[in-house]
Design a protein around this motif. Structure first.
Motif, PDB file in Angstrom:
ATOM      1  N   ASN A   1      18.826 -18.814 -26.463  1.00  0.00           N
ATOM      2  CA  ASN A   1      18.764 -17.824 -27.541  1.00  0.00           C
ATOM      3  C   ASN A   1      18.006 -18.367 -28.739  1.00  0.00           C
ATOM      4  O   ASN A   1      17.246 -17.641 -29.400  1.00  0.00           O
ATOM      5  N   TRP A   2      18.200 -19.638 -29.021  1.00  0.00           N
ATOM      6  CA  TRP A   2      17.462 -20.275 -30.121  1.00  0.00           C
ATOM      7  C   TRP A   2      15.955 -20.276 -29.827  1.00  0.00           C
ATOM      8  O   TRP A   2      15.137 -20.073 -30.730  1.00  0.00           O
ATOM      9  N   GLN A   3      15.612 -20.484 -28.571  1.00  0.00           N
ATOM     10  CA  GLN A   3      14.198 -20.449 -28.192  1.00  0.00           C
ATOM     11  C   GLN A   3      13.572 -19.104 -28.541  1.00  0.00           C
ATOM     12  O   GLN A   3      12.456 -19.053 -29.070  1.00  0.00           O
ATOM     13  N   THR A   4      14.263 -18.021 -28.265  1.00  0.00           N
ATOM     14  CA  THR A   4      13.683 -16.704 -28.568  1.00  0.00           C
ATOM     15  C   THR A   4      13.591 -16.469 -30.071  1.00  0.00           C
ATOM     16  O   THR A   4      12.678 -15.786 -30.539  1.00  0.00           O
ATOM     17  N   LEU A   5      14.518 -17.052 -30.855  1.00  0.00           N
ATOM     18  CA  LEU A   5      14.424 -16.947 -32.314  1.00  0.00           C
ATOM     19  C   LEU A   5      13.195 -17.688 -32.834  1.00  0.00           C
ATOM     20  O   LEU A   5      12.473 -17.183 -33.703  1.00  0.00           O
ATOM     21  N   ARG A   6      12.959 -18.884 -32.300  1.00  0.00           N
ATOM     22  CA  ARG A   6      11.778 -19.643 -32.736  1.00  0.00           C
ATOM     23  C   ARG A   6      10.491 -18.952 -32.279  1.00  0.00           C
ATOM     24  O   ARG A   6       9.478 -18.999 -32.979  1.00  0.00           O
TER      25      ARG A   6
ATOM     26  N   PRO B   1       4.623 -14.523 -27.162  1.00  0.00           N
ATOM     27  CA  PRO B   1       5.550 -14.986 -26.124  1.00  0.00           C
ATOM     28  C   PRO B   1       6.046 -13.840 -25.266  1.00  0.00           C
ATOM     29  O   PRO B   1       6.034 -12.680 -25.695  1.00  0.00           O
ATOM     30  N   PRO B   2       6.502 -14.128 -24.043  1.00  0.00           N
ATOM     31  CA  PRO B   2       6.989 -13.060 -23.171  1.00  0.00           C
ATOM     32  C   PRO B   2       8.276 -12.427 -23.680  1.00  0.00           C
ATOM     33  O   PRO B   2       8.579 -11.277 -23.351  1.00  0.00           O
ATOM     34  N   MET B   3       9.029 -13.156 -24.484  1.00  0.00           N
ATOM     35  CA  MET B   3      10.275 -12.625 -25.031  1.00  0.00           C
ATOM     36  C   MET B   3      10.553 -13.322 -26.362  1.00  0.00           C
ATOM     37  O   MET B   3      10.455 -14.545 -26.459  1.00  0.00           O
ATOM     38  N   ALA B   4      10.872 -12.531 -27.391  1.00  0.00           N
ATOM     39  CA  ALA B   4      11.204 -13.085 -28.703  1.00  0.00           C
ATOM     40  C   ALA B   4      12.326 -12.259 -29.302  1.00  0.00           C
ATOM     41  O   ALA B   4      12.589 -11.136 -28.859  1.00  0.00           O
ATOM     42  N   SER B   5      12.997 -12.812 -30.318  1.00  0.00           N
ATOM     43  CA  SER B   5      14.091 -12.065 -30.936  1.00  0.00           C
ATOM     44  C   SER B   5      14.200 -12.374 -32.421  1.00  0.00           C
ATOM     45  O   SER B   5      13.661 -13.378 -32.910  1.00  0.00           O
ATOM     46  N   TRP B   6      14.871 -11.502 -33.116  1.00  0.00           N
ATOM     47  CA  TRP B   6      15.152 -11.661 -34.533  1.00  0.00           C
ATOM     48  C   TRP B   6      16.636 -11.362 -34.747  1.00  0.00           C
ATOM     49  O   TRP B   6      17.141 -10.339 -34.265  1.00  0.00           O
ATOM     50  N   VAL B   7      17.329 -12.250 -35.436  1.00  0.00           N
ATOM     51  CA  VAL B   7      18.743 -12.065 -35.735  1.00  0.00           C
ATOM     52  C   VAL B   7      18.904 -12.003 -37.245  1.00  0.00           C
ATOM     53  O   VAL B   7      18.365 -12.857 -37.965  1.00  0.00           O
ATOM     54  N   TYR B   8      19.594 -11.019 -37.709  1.00  0.00           N
ATOM     55  CA  TYR B   8      19.756 -10.856 -39.153  1.00  0.00           C
ATOM     56  C   TYR B   8      20.504 -12.042 -39.769  1.00  0.00           C
ATOM     57  O   TYR B   8      21.585 -12.405 -39.322  1.00  0.00           O
TER      58      TYR B   8
END
Length: 299
Positions: free
Chosen positions: A227-232, A265-272
């Protein structure tokens, strides 16, 4: 002609890079998409769903045309009616969060007036910063730079620190590397020097990255680390969309959209309002995402 000479060398280097990355991954193969537009042509080479590499792209293009007002502003040049540009741009997103993201670009730009320059660099964006690996990475780059000019590493390292920076986050994109632009390529001596330098960087790029990939590809990881990988990766997307000059030039020059956005990236995310746990590896990484770190001599 210089244009043809550089484009031919860069195209061959693109194929060499892809072959070395395929061998390192051991499973996936690059697909090649040869595209043509009114401004020129290119080869977009993409590898996906590999054993160790989730996504890699190695782009080559040779384009030219009329310089628009928006291009003048994007390239920070004051004059010019026509241009020729050729280069290689590569990005690698690994599967394992303990392996780093990397980016490489070398390019040559010439105006109809004869004014010409080289640019490029290599940088590293670990999801988890490993001081030992970051130091080795920077020493490898310094070794290449020192073969051409003893001032290159210090000058281009600072340039990378300033360029690969997210001011809205007050953090660097990763541990930097080297970055340079508008390096004079007009005179014969300068042209040959920077032409050789850019080729040396492109040749070293897969070797350097494969060393880091192989050191981390088999490490165990948790769902939290993934999950940290997708945040970065989300931070990576922010930089490319907001600040990356190559992205801006590609769009302003009516480049090929699919190739321009291959760096994503193939998958990324943002967490408030994400807050790293005190003392965690995530918090340690965030503490190291700053300018002016002496990575060559890091403990």
């Amino acid at each position: 002609m210089r244009n043809d000479k550089v484009a031919f060398a860069f195209r061959n280097l693109q194929q060499q890079i892809c072959a070395e990355l395929e061998e390192a991954d051991g499973k996936a193969r690059f697909i090649t998409d040869h595209w043509e537009k009114e401004i020129g042509h290119g080869y977009t080479m993409v590898l996906t769903n590999g054993d160790a590499i989730e996504k890699a792209a190695v782009n080559f293009s040779a384009v030219g045309g009329t310089v628009s007002e928006r291009m003048l502003k994007a390239l920070k040049i004051e004059e010019g009616e026509s241009y020729f540009a050729t280069g290689i741009s590569s990005i690698i997103h690994p599967r394992n969060p303990h392996a780093p993201i990397t980016h490489m670009n070398v390019r040559y730009f010439q105006l109809g007036s004869g004014k010409a320059w080289f640019g490029g660099g290599i940088d590293l964006t670990p999801h988890f910063v490993n001081k030992k690996e970051a130091g080795w990475f920077h020493r490898e780059l310094k070794s290449i730079c020192d073969q051409f000019d003893l001032n290159f590493y210090s000058d281009y390292k600072k340039w990378a620190d300033d360029y690969f920076f997210l001011p809205h986050r007050n953090e660097t994109r990763g541990v930097g590397g080297i970055f340079f632009d508008h390096q004079d390529g007009e005179g014969i001596e300068n042209f040959e020097k920077f032409f050789a330098f850019t080729q040396a960087l492109a040749e070293a790029y897969p070797r350097i990255y494969n060393t880091l990939l192989n050191a981390n590809r088999a490490k165990a990881y948790t769902e939290e680390e993934k999950n940290w990988q997708t945040l970065r990766r989300g931070r990576y997307v922010e930089f490319n969309l907001l600040y990356d000059r190559g992205t801006k030039f590609g769009l302003e020059s009516n480049g090929r959209t699919e190739s321009i956005f291959l760096s994503m990236p193939p998958m990324a995310s943002w967490v408030y309002d994400y807050q790293a746990r005190e003392g965690s590896a995530e918090a340690n990484t965030l503490s190291l995402l700053k300018k002016d770190v002496d990575w060559v001599n890091i403990d």
